[in-house]
Design an enzyme around this catalytic site. Structure first.
Site, mmCIF file in Angstrom:
data_model
loop_
_atom_site.group_PDB
_atom_site.id
_atom_site.type_symbol
_atom_site.label_atom_id
_atom_site.label_comp_id
_atom_site.label_asym_id
_atom_site.label_seq_id
_atom_site.Cartn_x
_atom_site.Cartn_y
_atom_site.Cartn_z
ATOM 1 N N CYS A 211 0.837 -1.207 0.000
ATOM 2 C CA CYS A 211 0.000 0.000 0.000
ATOM 3 C C CYS A 211 0.874 1.260 0.000
ATOM 4 O O CYS A 211 0.533 2.270 -0.633
ATOM 5 C CB CYS A 211 -0.942 -0.009 1.199
ATOM 6 N N THR A 212 2.002 1.209 0.691
ATOM 7 C CA THR A 212 2.921 2.351 0.690
ATOM 8 C C THR A 212 3.524 2.552 -0.689
ATOM 9 O O THR A 212 3.617 3.682 -1.184
ATOM 10 C CB THR A 212 4.044 2.126 1.723
#
EC number: 6.2.1.64
Length: 449
Positions: A211-212
């Site tokens: 997600c980062t």
């Protein structure tokens, strides 16, 4: 009677080790000119890796009296190598590391013969590795170390009391560096811990949350991993990324630059891209030199017995001051690699094809796309295509017949296994027993018919 005059060699210090006795010598040490000459004439050493550590190893081994060396490396020289891999010059960029390193050492050190091999370590068959007295590793990859370790351990044979036979032991000396830190270790298969016995010494690789990477990248490494783990699969659906393919790496770099520009993140370079994708930590030339010296000395001690060997793991830390420490690790008696081998019991009717299928389901192996050899003979080879075609007819034959109708025997299998979602090439030794032959009865073993 006139005394025999021992002719001095080029190395005064080497003569002090090999021509006279000492107090901490090995059990089989026999000092004299004959030992020095035998070291030069008969001992064959394989150096695996011709990078920063490999260059130092070739130089140190050649200066330590070893005259028959071979080196294997699959990489070519890049501009970023020149600051620490001292055997290479700017005009060598693009050339195979193994070939250039061998040439440079032979030019500087008279009488040494170094044969280079520009290929992957997996491309050489087991017989190639059996020809060496000792193997010295200068690698930066856990997978490559694990593979060579398995190859060396595959030669190991045990007697009826499960004690290793001395004549089948293939010693390894493993060196590694990471910035200002390094290690040198001695692996005597069946005696000291092998690489797999202490695999836990290597920390897990750093992983970033997806997600980062996809939504809020904050560093250059995030941009590179986005291109590597997400963008590559989106654009090249089904095509495997090869970190050793320059075109693939260039594509990752270009995409990472675009990602970094989009989020205003500086610092994406081609060398950083290689480091992040391959998990490479910048090397320090002085660390390579120190670790190489330790490895070369251990190789000399093992082959000549001029001193007792390291027991069995040396660590070096030069980040703050200088600190060295030797730790004696204990061998895992149940190790799948350096142990007597995985026991498998079969019916005499089991075909080679069914045996290969069993390897994929075996809980201790989980081996896919297996190639099988017995006593140096290829029973079935997955590659290259010409060997696959030549051995394909064996798949429908009983393994019992292919092994000469003996009640038991040792089989070597190579293939791929998955660990932490990564496919790795492995080599395993199996002890196969056939039911109902020469008194062999049902045994409580993993495997099946």
């Amino acid at each position: 009677m006139a005394e025999t005059v021992v002719q001095p060699s080029r190395s005064r210090d080497l003569d002090k080790l090999l021509l006279r006795p000492g107090n901490i010598i090995g059990n089989n040490f026999d000092p004299g000119q004959e030992l020095r000459d035998d070291l030069a004439e008969y001992v064959k050493v394989l150096v695996v890796g011709a990078g920063g550590l490999g260059c130092e190893l070739l130089k140190d081994l050649a200066l330590s009296g070893f005259k028959n060396l071979e080196v294997i490396d699959m990489d070519t020289i890049e501009v970023t190598n020149l600051n620490r891999q001292f055997l290479f010059r700017f005009e060598d960029v693009g050339k195979p590391k193994a070939e250039v390193a061998a040439k440079r050492v032979m030019e500087r050190i008279r009488g040494v013969n170094i044969k280079p091999h520009y290929c992957r370590i997996e491309e050489k068959d087991i017989d190639f590795y059996s020809d060496f007295s000792i193997i010295v590793l200068g690698l930066d990859s856990i997978e490559a170390r694990s593979y060579i370790n398995a190859v060396a351990c595959s030669f190991l044979e045990y007697d009826s009391d499960d004690k290793p036979r001395d004549e089948t032991i293939k010693p390894l000396v493993d060196g590694g560096t990471e910035g200002f830190k390094g290690h040198a270790r001695v692996i005597i298969p069946g005696v000291t811990p092998c690489f797999e016995c202490t695999i836990w010494l290597f920390p897990p690789q750093v992983k970033f949350p997806l997600c980062t990477l996809a939504e809020t990248p904050r560093t250059a490494a995030h941009c590179i991993e986005y291109a590597h783990l997400i963008k590559w699969d989106e654009v090249h659906s089904g095509k495997t990324f090869d970190p050793d393919d320059p075109e693939h790496m260039k594509w990752i770099y270009n995409e990472a630059v675009k990602r970094a520009e989009l989020f205003g993140i500086p610092g994406v370079t081609y060398s950083l891209t290689q480091g992040v994708v391959k998990n490479i930590i910048p090397a320090i030339a002085s660390t390579n030199a120190i670790v190489s010296a330790a490895c070369a000395l251990e190789a000399l001690k093992i082959t000549t017995g001029c001193s007792k060997t390291l027991s069995n793991y040396l660590t070096y830390n030069g980040a703050e001051g200088l600190h060295t420490k030797v730790t004696e690790f204990v061998r895992d008696k149940d190790c799948l690699v350096c142990g007597p081998g995985v026991l498998i019991e079969l019916e005499t009717s089991v075909t080679l094809q069914k045996f290969i299928d069993l390897l994929e389901k075996h809980p201790d192996l989980l081996l896919s796309k297996a190639s099988v050899t017995h006593q140096g003979s290829s029973l079935y080879m997955q590659a290259p295509p010409v060997l696959e075609e030549m051995t394909r007819s064996n798949l429908n034959l009983p393994l019992f017949d292919l092994m000469g109708k003996t009640s038991k025997g040792t089989i070597h299998v190579t293939g791929t296994t998955s660990k932490n979602d990564t496919k790795t090439s492995v080599l395993r030794k199996l002890r196969v027993f056939f039911k109902g032959v020469d008194g062999v009865t049902d045994m409580d073993m993993a495997g099946g018919a």
